[in-house]
Design a protein around this motif. Structure first.
Motif, PDB file in Angstrom:
ATOM      1  N   UNK A  19      39.278   6.210  56.718  1.00  0.00           N
ATOM      2  CA  UNK A  19      38.148   5.595  57.407  1.00  0.00           C
ATOM      3  C   UNK A  19      37.361   6.553  58.273  1.00  0.00           C
ATOM      4  N   UNK A  20      37.588   7.851  58.098  1.00  0.00           N
ATOM      5  CA  UNK A  20      36.905   8.845  58.941  1.00  0.00           C
ATOM      6  C   UNK A  20      35.505   9.187  58.454  1.00  0.00           C
ATOM      7  N   UNK A  21      35.188   8.801  57.221  1.00  0.00           N
ATOM      8  CA  UNK A  21      33.930   9.223  56.615  1.00  0.00           C
ATOM      9  C   UNK A  21      32.997   8.031  56.396  1.00  0.00           C
ATOM     10  N   UNK A  22      31.883   7.959  57.111  1.00  0.00           N
ATOM     11  CA  UNK A  22      30.939   6.853  56.941  1.00  0.00           C
ATOM     12  C   UNK A  22      30.454   6.753  55.491  1.00  0.00           C
ATOM     13  N   UNK A  23      30.552   5.553  54.920  1.00  0.00           N
ATOM     14  CA  UNK A  23      30.067   5.318  53.570  1.00  0.00           C
ATOM     15  C   UNK A  23      31.077   5.585  52.481  1.00  0.00           C
ATOM     16  N   UNK A  24      32.221   6.187  52.804  1.00  0.00           N
ATOM     17  CA  UNK A  24      33.266   6.454  51.813  1.00  0.00           C
ATOM     18  C   UNK A  24      34.296   5.328  51.883  1.00  0.00           C
ATOM     19  N   UNK A  25      34.352   4.506  50.835  1.00  0.00           N
ATOM     20  CA  UNK A  25      35.256   3.352  50.869  1.00  0.00           C
ATOM     21  C   UNK A  25      35.549   2.843  49.461  1.00  0.00           C
ATOM     22  N   UNK A  26      36.616   2.058  49.337  1.00  0.00           N
ATOM     23  CA  UNK A  26      36.961   1.428  48.065  1.00  0.00           C
ATOM     24  C   UNK A  26      35.954   0.326  47.761  1.00  0.00           C
TER      25      UNK A  26
END
Length: 378
Positions: A19-26
Motif C-alpha cells: 500500500x505504499x504506492x498510490x494507484x498500485x493495487x489489485x
C-alpha cells in the motif's frame, strides 16, 4: 561477482500488498491482476507519486546506479521486466484524462505467488541466475544506448542519431520529377522544414525554412511541347509555393500558391481518393503513427510503414482514373531520413545482425519495448 537481486514476481506482490504506492493495487479477488498508474511525464498534474513503483524497481536492479534520475527509463525497464516474465497487459487507459493507468495480469502458473505470501523473506536468485540477469541487463543497457537517441520529436530533430559513427538529424531528401524523369535531388539539412518554389522572388519571407527551387520546364524534351506548356503553367502559378514543416512530433504541409497540390504516403496509391494540401495546412505524418505501424510490421501484422511523402502539383493524386504517379507532370518525393534510419535499425540492424538467437530475441523485445515507451511519450 554479480550482485543478487530479488525475483520480480514475489517482489512485485510485496509492493502491491504494502500500500505504499498510490494507484498500485489489485483489481480482482484472486489477486492475479493489478493496476499501475501510467501518467505521461509532461502532464501538468504529474508528480513523483506517479513513478514511485518504477523508481523502486530501478533502484534495486540497476546495481551500477546508471540513469537513476530518468523516469522514462524507469518506466521502460519496469515494463521490459514484466514482458520478460510473461505478464500480459489487459487494459490500457494511459490516455485517460483523469486517472491514466494500465492493468496487467500475472503469467499463468504464478497465481499462487501473486496471491501473496506476504511477510516471508523475498527469495534471492542463485549466483547463476544473478549472473545471467546481470548479463541481460548489460545487453539491455547497450541496446538502450544504441537506440536512446531516437527518442524525441520531429520538431527538435528527433535528436541526432549516433550509430556506428554516423550522425544524422531530421533531414529531408527531396527528389523532383517531371513526367517520371528526375530533374532535381536535394538533401535539406534543416530540422524546421523547407519550401518549394519556382520563382524565388515570390516566396514567403519565413527565414527558418530552406528553399528548394524547381528547375525550368526547358529540361523537358522539345518533342513534348504540350507537356512542357502544361508544366510551365503549373510552375508559374506555384507562387509562394509549397511548405513542408515540422511541428511537435508531426510533419505538416501548407500551400501558399494558386497551383493545387495533392499528396499521399505511397507512390503506388490506388485508392483513387485525392488528398489536397490546403492553404490552412494539413498534418501529413506523425511519429506516433509511424512507430505504431513499425511495431505492427515487426510483429508481422502489418505492411512496412512509409518513410516518405509523395506530392503531385497541379493534378489530382491519388488519381481517380488510376493514372500512375510516374505519369504526372510534376511530382515530388520527400524522404524523412530519421524515420528511414529508425526502420533500418529495427529491421536490419537489430536481430538480424546478431549471432546469438537468445540475444536476437532479447534485443528485439527490448526494441519493441523502447518503441512502445516512445509511444507513451508522444
Amino acid at each position: 561477482m554479480a550482485t543478487s537481486r530479488p525475483l520480480l514476481i514475489p517482489w512485485l506482490v510485496e509492493q502491491i500488498e504494502s500500500g505504499r504506492y498510490p494507484g498500485l493495487h489489485w483489481v480482482n479477488q484472486e489477486k492475479t491482476e493489478f493496476s499501475v498508474p501510467w501518467k505521461h511525464g509532461l502532464r501538468q498534474d504529474s508528480s513523483g507519486d506517479d513513478v514511485m513503483i518504477f523508481k523502486a524497481w530501478a533502484e534495486i536492479t540497476d546495481v551500477e546506479g546508471q540513469r537513476l534520475h530518468d523516469p522514462t527509463v524507469w518506466k521502460r525497464n519496469f515494463r521490459s521486466a514484466l514482458r520478460a516474465k510473461g505478464f500480459q497487459m489487459i487494459m490500457d487507459q494511459k490516455n485517460n484524462d483523469v486517472n491514466p493507468y494500465k492493468v496487467f495480469r500475472f503469467p499463468e502458473g504464478q497465481r499462487e505467488a501473486s496471491a501473496g505470501r506476504v511477510g516471508k523473506r523475498v527469495r534471492r536468485e542463485t549466483k547463476r541466475d544473478a549472473e545471467r540477469c546481470a548479463a541481460g541487463n548489460a545487453d539491455l543497457q547497450d541496446f538502450d544506448q544504441y537506440y536512446s537517441s531516437i527518442a524525441g520529436n520531429l520538431d527538435a530533430g528527433l535528436k541526432e542519431l549516433n550509430i556506428s559513427g554516423t550522425q544524422q538529424g531530421t533531414y529531408f531528401n527531396v527528389l523532383v520529377y517531371y513526367r517520371g524523369v528526375k530533374v532535381l535531388e536535394k538533401l535539406v539539412e534543416n530540422n524546421a522544414g523547407f519550401r518549394v518554389v519556382f520563382s524565388p522572388e515570390q516566396m514567403h519571407c519565413d527565414q527558418q525554412l530552406e528553399t528548394v527551387i524547381l528547375p525550368s520546364a526547358d529540361q523537358i524534351p522539345i518533342r513534348d511541347q504540350m507537356q512542357a506548356q502544361l508544366t510551365r503553367r503549373i510552375l508559374e502559378k506555384l507562387g509562394a509555393g509549397l511548405e513542408v514543416i515540422t511541428q511537435g512530433a508531426a510533419v505538416y504541409a501548407l500551400r501558399r500558391g494558386d497551383s493545387h497540390v495533392y499528396w499521399s504516403l505511397c507512390k503506388h496509391d490506388r485508392s483513387g481518393v485525392p488528398q489536397e494540401v490546403s492553404k490552412q495546412g494539413n498534418q501529413l505524418h506523425t511519429l506516433k503513427e509511424f512507430i505504431a505501424d513499425l511495431l505492427e510490421f515487426m510483429k508481422n501484422k502489418g505492411p512496412s510503414p512509409s518513410c516518405s511523402l509523395f506530392f503531385c502539383l497541379g493534378e489530382k493524386w491519388p488519381d481517380p482514373s488510376q493514372r500512375p504517379w510516374e505519369k504526372k507532370l510534376i511530382t515530388i518525393e520527400v524522404s524523412l531520413t530519421s524515420l528511414e534510419l529508425l526502420k533500418t535499425i529495427a529491421v536490419d540492424g537489430g536481430a538480424s545482425s546478431l549471432q546469438s538467437v537468445d540475444l536476437q530475441l532479447s534485443r528485439s523485445l527490448s526494441l519493441m519495448s523502447s518503441l512502445e515507451e516512445m509511444m507513451d511519450c508522444l
